[in-house]
Motif scaffolding. Structure first.
Motif, mmCIF file in Angstrom:
data_model
loop_
_atom_site.group_PDB
_atom_site.id
_atom_site.type_symbol
_atom_site.label_atom_id
_atom_site.label_comp_id
_atom_site.label_asym_id
_atom_site.label_seq_id
_atom_site.Cartn_x
_atom_site.Cartn_y
_atom_site.Cartn_z
ATOM 1 N N PHE A 211 0.820 -1.207 0.000
ATOM 2 C CA PHE A 211 0.000 0.000 0.000
ATOM 3 C C PHE A 211 0.859 1.265 0.000
ATOM 4 N N HIS A 212 0.426 2.284 -0.747
ATOM 5 C CA HIS A 212 1.074 3.587 -0.684
ATOM 6 C C HIS A 212 0.731 4.211 0.662
ATOM 7 N N SER A 213 1.623 5.047 1.178
ATOM 8 C CA SER A 213 1.391 5.669 2.486
ATOM 9 C C SER A 213 0.557 6.933 2.367
ATOM 10 N N GLY A 214 -0.017 7.338 3.488
ATOM 11 C CA GLY A 214 -0.696 8.624 3.559
ATOM 12 C C GLY A 214 -2.183 8.581 3.280
ATOM 13 N N TRP A 215 -2.837 7.464 3.574
ATOM 14 C CA TRP A 215 -4.269 7.342 3.298
ATOM 15 C C TRP A 215 -5.046 6.957 4.545
ATOM 16 N N ASP A 216 -6.264 7.487 4.643
ATOM 17 C CA ASP A 216 -7.243 6.970 5.590
ATOM 18 C C ASP A 216 -8.133 6.032 4.787
ATOM 19 N N ILE A 217 -8.284 4.817 5.268
ATOM 20 C CA ILE A 217 -9.049 3.806 4.552
ATOM 21 C C ILE A 217 -10.173 3.320 5.463
ATOM 22 N N VAL A 218 -11.407 3.406 4.990
ATOM 23 C CA VAL A 218 -12.534 2.851 5.746
ATOM 24 C C VAL A 218 -13.132 1.724 4.920
ATOM 25 N N VAL A 219 -13.227 0.546 5.542
ATOM 26 C CA VAL A 219 -13.786 -0.625 4.868
ATOM 27 C C VAL A 219 -15.102 -0.969 5.542
ATOM 28 N N ILE A 220 -16.164 -1.053 4.759
ATOM 29 C CA ILE A 220 -17.470 -1.438 5.281
ATOM 30 C C ILE A 220 -17.773 -2.839 4.766
ATOM 31 N N VAL A 221 -18.081 -3.721 5.693
ATOM 32 C CA VAL A 221 -18.355 -5.109 5.330
ATOM 33 C C VAL A 221 -19.837 -5.249 5.007
ATOM 34 N N ARG A 222 -20.132 -5.866 3.867
ATOM 35 C CA ARG A 222 -21.523 -6.080 3.467
ATOM 36 C C ARG A 222 -22.032 -7.423 3.998
ATOM 37 N N VAL A 223 -23.355 -7.541 4.053
ATOM 38 C CA VAL A 223 -23.977 -8.763 4.576
ATOM 39 C C VAL A 223 -23.528 -9.992 3.779
ATOM 40 N N SER A 224 -23.305 -9.829 2.481
ATOM 41 C CA SER A 224 -22.921 -10.970 1.642
ATOM 42 C C SER A 224 -21.569 -11.559 2.040
ATOM 43 N N ALA A 225 -20.769 -10.834 2.819
ATOM 44 C CA ALA A 225 -19.448 -11.332 3.229
ATOM 45 C C ALA A 225 -19.534 -12.238 4.441
ATOM 46 N N LYS A 226 -20.708 -12.308 5.038
ATOM 47 C CA LYS A 226 -20.890 -12.996 6.314
ATOM 48 C C LYS A 226 -20.303 -14.403 6.353
ATOM 49 N N ASN A 227 -20.536 -15.188 5.307
ATOM 50 C CA ASN A 227 -20.084 -16.578 5.325
ATOM 51 C C ASN A 227 -18.832 -16.821 4.495
ATOM 52 N N GLU A 228 -18.165 -15.744 4.110
ATOM 53 C CA GLU A 228 -16.984 -15.901 3.266
ATOM 54 C C GLU A 228 -15.728 -16.065 4.109
ATOM 55 N N GLY A 229 -14.724 -16.692 3.497
ATOM 56 C CA GLY A 229 -13.473 -16.951 4.200
ATOM 57 C C GLY A 229 -12.441 -15.870 3.943
ATOM 58 N N TYR A 230 -11.275 -16.114 4.501
ATOM 59 C CA TYR A 230 -10.172 -15.164 4.425
ATOM 60 C C TYR A 230 -9.821 -14.800 2.983
ATOM 61 N N HIS A 231 -9.720 -15.798 2.111
ATOM 62 C CA HIS A 231 -9.223 -15.536 0.756
ATOM 63 C C HIS A 231 -10.159 -14.651 -0.057
ATOM 64 N N LYS A 232 -11.467 -14.863 0.075
ATOM 65 C CA LYS A 232 -12.426 -14.019 -0.642
ATOM 66 C C LYS A 232 -12.319 -12.573 -0.160
ATOM 67 N N LEU A 233 -12.240 -12.393 1.181
ATOM 68 C CA LEU A 233 -12.164 -11.030 1.718
ATOM 69 C C LEU A 233 -10.844 -10.363 1.340
#
Length: 107
Positions: free
Chosen positions: A71-93
């Motif tokens: 990753f390049h430096s100097g960013w604020d990153i906000v990640v919002i998890v959607r309901v569809s991610a609920k049953n997904e594993g590490y690799h998909k995310l």
């Protein structure tokens, strides 16, 4: 890795940042003028109980941590998890996180 913790920091990124989304995640990014990135992860109660939400948060934090050097430096990153991610594993995310980062041009 620094975290975004304060509500006003999240609101600032939502208001002034750019967003991209895919099936599992929504990602907002905003330049922060610092030497490092700050990451915030938001998982609403719609996604699941606290065990599920914390599990998803940990998966995302870990996938960011393992790829932090990309990753390049100097960013604020906000990640919002959607309901569809609920049953997904590490690799998909992980691939979702990297895909959205690539769209934003921060890796």
């Amino acid at each position: 890795m620094d975290s975004l913790k304060k509500n006003k920091d999240f609101q600032n990124v939502y208001r002034n940042g750019k967003s991209y989304a895919d099936k599992y995640l929504v990602m907002y990014v905003l330049e922060n003028g610092l030497e490092s990135n700050r990451i915030g992860i938001s998982v609403s109660k719609k996604v699941g109980n606290s065990v599920v939400r914390h599990h998803l948060t940990r998966l995302l934090r870990e996938s960011y941590r393992l790829h932090e050097e990309m990753f390049h430096s100097g960013w604020d990153i906000v990640v919002i998890v959607r309901v569809s991610a609920k049953n997904e594993g590490y690799h998909k995310l992980k691939s979702s996180l990297l895909h959205l980062s690539n769209l934003h041009g921060i890796i």
